[in-house]
Scaffold this motif. Structure first.
Motif, PDB file in Angstrom:
ATOM      1  N   PRO A   7       0.673  -1.113   0.064  1.00 27.17           N
ATOM      2  CA  PRO A   7       0.181  -0.037  -0.071  1.00 27.17           C
ATOM      3  C   PRO A   7       0.973   1.208   0.110  1.00 27.17           C
ATOM      4  CG  PRO A   7      -0.019  -1.058   2.146  1.00 27.17           C
ATOM      5  CD  PRO A   7       0.953  -1.884   1.452  1.00 27.17           C
ATOM      6  N   ALA A   8       0.625   2.041  -0.784  1.00 26.50           N
ATOM      7  CA  ALA A   8       1.423   3.478  -0.658  1.00 26.50           C
ATOM      8  C   ALA A   8       0.544   4.881  -0.855  1.00 26.50           C
ATOM      9  CB  ALA A   8       2.297   3.334  -2.086  1.00 26.50           C
ATOM     10  N   TYR A   9       0.736   5.612  -0.180  1.00 24.59           N
ATOM     11  CA  TYR A   9       0.048   6.816   0.160  1.00 24.59           C
ATOM     12  C   TYR A   9       1.262   7.947   0.240  1.00 24.59           C
ATOM     13  CZ  TYR A   9      -2.678  10.629   1.996  1.00 24.59           C
ATOM     14  OH  TYR A   9      -3.300  11.788   2.152  1.00 24.59           O
ATOM     15  N   GLU A  11       4.147   8.123  -1.420  1.00 23.17           N
ATOM     16  CA  GLU A  11       5.343   7.563  -1.108  1.00 23.17           C
ATOM     17  C   GLU A  11       6.358   7.493  -2.420  1.00 23.17           C
ATOM     18  OE1 GLU A  11       6.126   6.406   1.639  1.00 23.17           O
ATOM     19  OE2 GLU A  11       4.510   5.556   2.560  1.00 23.17           O
ATOM     20  N   ASP A  40      -3.062   4.483  -2.854  1.00 27.02           N
ATOM     21  CA  ASP A  40      -4.271   5.163  -2.004  1.00 27.02           C
ATOM     22  C   ASP A  40      -4.422   6.486  -2.170  1.00 27.02           C
ATOM     23  OD1 ASP A  40      -6.343   4.979   0.096  1.00 27.02           O
ATOM     24  OD2 ASP A  40      -4.885   4.875   1.787  1.00 27.02           O
ATOM     25  N   LYS A  71      -5.396   2.719   4.842  1.00 26.91           N
ATOM     26  CA  LYS A  71      -4.542   1.533   4.669  1.00 26.91           C
ATOM     27  C   LYS A  71      -5.383   0.394   4.438  1.00 26.91           C
ATOM     28  CE  LYS A  71      -0.414  -0.560   6.502  1.00 26.91           C
ATOM     29  NZ  LYS A  71       0.567  -0.708   7.772  1.00 26.91           N
ATOM     30  N   ASP A  91       5.001  -2.733   4.322  1.00 30.60           N
ATOM     31  CA  ASP A  91       4.876  -1.228   4.195  1.00 30.60           C
ATOM     32  C   ASP A  91       5.687  -0.744   3.154  1.00 30.60           C
ATOM     33  OD1 ASP A  91       3.040  -1.037   6.128  1.00 30.60           O
ATOM     34  OD2 ASP A  91       4.377   0.185   7.523  1.00 30.60           O
ATOM     35  N   CYS A  92       5.585   0.170   2.666  1.00 30.39           N
ATOM     36  CA  CYS A  92       6.219   0.988   1.455  1.00 30.39           C
ATOM     37  C   CYS A  92       7.601   1.655   1.887  1.00 30.39           C
ATOM     38  CB  CYS A  92       5.435   1.923   0.754  1.00 30.39           C
ATOM     39  SG  CYS A  92       5.798   2.372  -0.901  1.00 30.39           S
ATOM     40  N   ASP A  93       7.745   1.879   3.033  1.00 33.80           N
ATOM     41  CA  ASP A  93       8.598   2.816   3.624  1.00 33.80           C
ATOM     42  C   ASP A  93       9.821   2.139   4.132  1.00 33.80           C
ATOM     43  OD1 ASP A  93       7.631   1.764   5.706  1.00 33.80           O
ATOM     44  OD2 ASP A  93       6.967   3.726   6.717  1.00 33.80           O
ATOM     45  N   ARG A 195      12.444   4.886   8.864  1.00 35.49           N
ATOM     46  CA  ARG A 195      11.570   5.088   7.580  1.00 35.49           C
ATOM     47  C   ARG A 195      12.608   5.469   6.364  1.00 35.49           C
ATOM     48  NH1 ARG A 195       7.666   7.190   4.847  1.00 35.49           N
ATOM     49  NH2 ARG A 195       5.896   6.315   5.311  1.00 35.49           N
ATOM     50  N   SER A 200       5.782   9.911   8.380  1.00 37.40           N
ATOM     51  CA  SER A 200       4.672   8.952   8.553  1.00 37.40           C
ATOM     52  C   SER A 200       3.501   9.763   8.280  1.00 37.40           C
ATOM     53  CB  SER A 200       4.823   8.659  10.138  1.00 37.40           C
ATOM     54  OG  SER A 200       3.486   7.849  10.306  1.00 37.40           O
ATOM     55  N   LYS A 201       2.400   8.842   7.609  1.00 34.71           N
ATOM     56  CA  LYS A 201       1.369   9.578   7.172  1.00 34.71           C
ATOM     57  C   LYS A 201       0.318   9.673   8.129  1.00 34.71           C
ATOM     58  CE  LYS A 201       3.236   9.577   3.141  1.00 34.71           C
ATOM     59  NZ  LYS A 201       4.409   9.049   3.703  1.00 34.71           N
ATOM     60  N   TRP A 202       0.729   9.223   9.449  1.00 35.69           N
ATOM     61  CA  TRP A 202      -0.363   9.440  10.580  1.00 35.69           C
ATOM     62  C   TRP A 202      -0.190  10.721  11.530  1.00 35.69           C
ATOM     63  CZ3 TRP A 202      -3.894   6.226  10.458  1.00 35.69           C
ATOM     64  CH2 TRP A 202      -3.878   4.759   9.784  1.00 35.69           C
TER      65      TRP A 202
HETATM   66  N1  UDP Z   1      -0.622   4.339   3.786  1.00 36.32           N
HETATM   67  C1  UDP Z   1      -1.646   4.076   3.047  1.00 36.32           C
HETATM   68  N2  UDP Z   1      -2.994   4.853   3.094  1.00 36.32           N
HETATM   69  C2  UDP Z   1      -3.015   5.790   4.362  1.00 36.32           C
HETATM   70  C3  UDP Z   1      -1.647   5.634   5.190  1.00 36.32           C
HETATM   71  C4  UDP Z   1      -0.582   5.059   4.947  1.00 36.32           C
HETATM   72  O1  UDP Z   1      -1.555   3.110   2.349  1.00 36.32           O
HETATM   73  O2  UDP Z   1      -3.878   6.472   4.354  1.00 36.32           O
HETATM   74  C5  UDP Z   1       0.719   3.082   3.624  1.00 36.32           C
HETATM   75  C6  UDP Z   1       1.800   4.149   3.658  1.00 36.32           C
HETATM   76  O3  UDP Z   1       2.276   4.311   2.158  1.00 36.32           O
HETATM   77  C7  UDP Z   1       2.761   2.895   4.028  1.00 36.32           C
HETATM   78  C8  UDP Z   1       1.934   1.907   5.047  1.00 36.32           C
HETATM   79  O4  UDP Z   1       0.748   2.560   4.842  1.00 36.32           O
HETATM   80  O5  UDP Z   1       3.326   1.871   3.159  1.00 36.32           O
HETATM   81  C9  UDP Z   1       2.377   2.635   6.649  1.00 36.32           C
HETATM   82  O6  UDP Z   1       2.255   3.919   6.692  1.00 36.32           O
HETATM   83  P1  UDP Z   1       3.426   4.786   7.713  1.00 36.32           P
HETATM   84  O7  UDP Z   1       4.572   4.476   7.421  1.00 36.32           O
HETATM   85  O8  UDP Z   1       2.670   6.286   7.346  1.00 36.32           O
HETATM   86  O9  UDP Z   1       2.635   4.409   9.139  1.00 36.32           O
HETATM   87  P2  UDP Z   1       3.617   4.127  10.260  1.00 36.32           P
HETATM   88  O10 UDP Z   1       4.728   3.068   9.739  1.00 36.32           O
HETATM   89  O11 UDP Z   1       3.960   5.158  10.983  1.00 36.32           O
HETATM   90  O12 UDP Z   1       2.613   3.184  11.092  1.00 36.32           O
END
Ligand code: UDP
Ligand code: MG
Length: 317
Positions: A7-9, A11, A40, A71, A91-93, A195, A200-202
């Motif tokens: 999943p990629a938002y 990224e 996404d 996600k 995860d994409c990161d 990362r 982070s997208k949150w």
């Molecule tokens: N992601 C997504 N949609 C969203 C938020 C996040 O598809 O609305 C994806 C994001 O691209 C990544 C994964 O979910 O591949 C985890 O996101 P992130 O690294 O921002 O979260 P964290 O690692 O901080 O939990």
């Protein structure tokens, strides 16, 4: 064949990196594979990067949402599109170390149907987030009856499990649902890395909403606590009632004003909180009953062509 679901938002910096590192590994170990990137509703260059990649290689598919659906929705779309005998979600990161995919794959070959990635260390995150995460996981672990504190969305699933998940109509919590379904499980520990790029997208509010919606989708316990609270209040009010009556009988009635006020305020607030909790569940029921799709796919990109989806405007939930 192994389906790699990413999943990629927003990224754009990470897509090529993750593709390169996962591809190199799978190639080295000669694991037949396909890549499914779920875009996404990104607002940066993610769409173009995924489209270019999928135009290059037959084994790469890009699924593009019409907007950001979150996600969980992206994972569902990836699982619905996967055609492998098993699929890994990561995860994409690059916070989910790609090397572990090989370890997971080997366990799958030994007959395990769900191979879970378990976090050894949570990596760098805001202090408030780690405290919040701890609280959230302690609540949901208790409700679900298993320890979820170190679980992650980094999982490898057998085709059987994917089919079951694809048939589930509810908007669940991937981590909890894939536990709930049962099956033979194995775990693989991993360290959450830094990362690779971007951030982070949150947001904090986003995380709180996510936690609440997951708790409520997993358990009706908050609603039952309302009933329990009601009983406690009933008992307290019986005691106060008897006390008030005795006061009346011995002619001391007016003095109790303070108590009356306290009780009124207290009951008022309990009722309001309770209504809020019930309202929250009704809102959730309303969301589900509308039967809207979990996500809308606006286009799919593959090597042959990028096409706009027409009749199959969305993959039904
Ligand atoms: N992601 C997504 N949609 C969203 C938020 C996040 O598809 O609305 C994806 C994001 O691209 C990544 C994964 O979910 O591949 C985890 O996101 P992130 O690294 O921002 O979260 P964290 O690692 O901080 O939990
Ligand atoms: Mg991350």
């Amino acid at each position: 064949m192994l389906s790699v679901i990413i999943p990629a938002y927003n990224e754009q910096e990470c897509i090529n990196k993750i593709y390169a590192s996962v591809y190199a590994l799978l190639d080295e170990h000669q694991i037949d594979h396909e890549f499914i990137f779920v875009n996404d509703g990104s607002t940066d260059g993610t769409y173009h990067i995924i489209r270019e990649l999928s135009a290059m290689e037959e084994s790469i598919v890009g699924i593009h949402f019409s907007r950001n659906f979150g996600k969980e929705a992206a994972i569902s779309a990836g699982l619905a599109a996967a055609s492998g005998d098993c699929a890994v979600v990561l995860d994409c990161d690059l916070q989910h170390p790609p090397e572990k995919i090989i370890e997971m794959y080997r366990l799958w070959e030994q007959g395990y149907e769900i191979v879970e990635g378990i976090k050894k260390a949570r990596g760098q995150e805001k202090r408030m987030h780690s405290v919040g995460a701890k609280f959230f996981y302690s609540v949901i672990s208790r409700m679900a009856g298993f320890d979820m504190a170190n679980s992650s969305d980094f999982k490898l699933l057998d085709r059987k499990v994917i089919n079951v998940l694809n048939q589930m109509p509810e908007r669940g919590f991937f981590r909890a649902i894939s536990y709930w379904v049962g099956y033979r499980k194995a775990t693989v520990e991993f360290d959450v890395g830094e990362r690779a790029d971007g951030e982070s997208k949150w947001s904090t509010i986003g995380l709180i909403k996510y936690a609440l919606s997951n708790i409520s989708s997993y358990s009706t316990a908050p609603m039952q606590t309302v009933t329990a609270l009601g009983f406690v209040m009933l008992m307290i009010s019986v005691i106060f009632g008897v006390w008030a009556l005795i006061d009346k009988i011995i002619g001391r009635a007016l003095e109790g004003m303070t108590t009356v006020i306290i009780i009124t305020i207290f009951i008022g607030s309990i009722i309001m909180i309770s209504l809020g909790i019930i309202g929250y569940y009704i809102a959730r029921i309303y969301e589900e009953i509308k039967g809207r799709p979990k996500y809308i796919i606006s286009s799919v990109s593959r090597k042959e062509e990028t096409y706009q989806t027409k009749e199959d405007y969305f993959i039904a939930p």
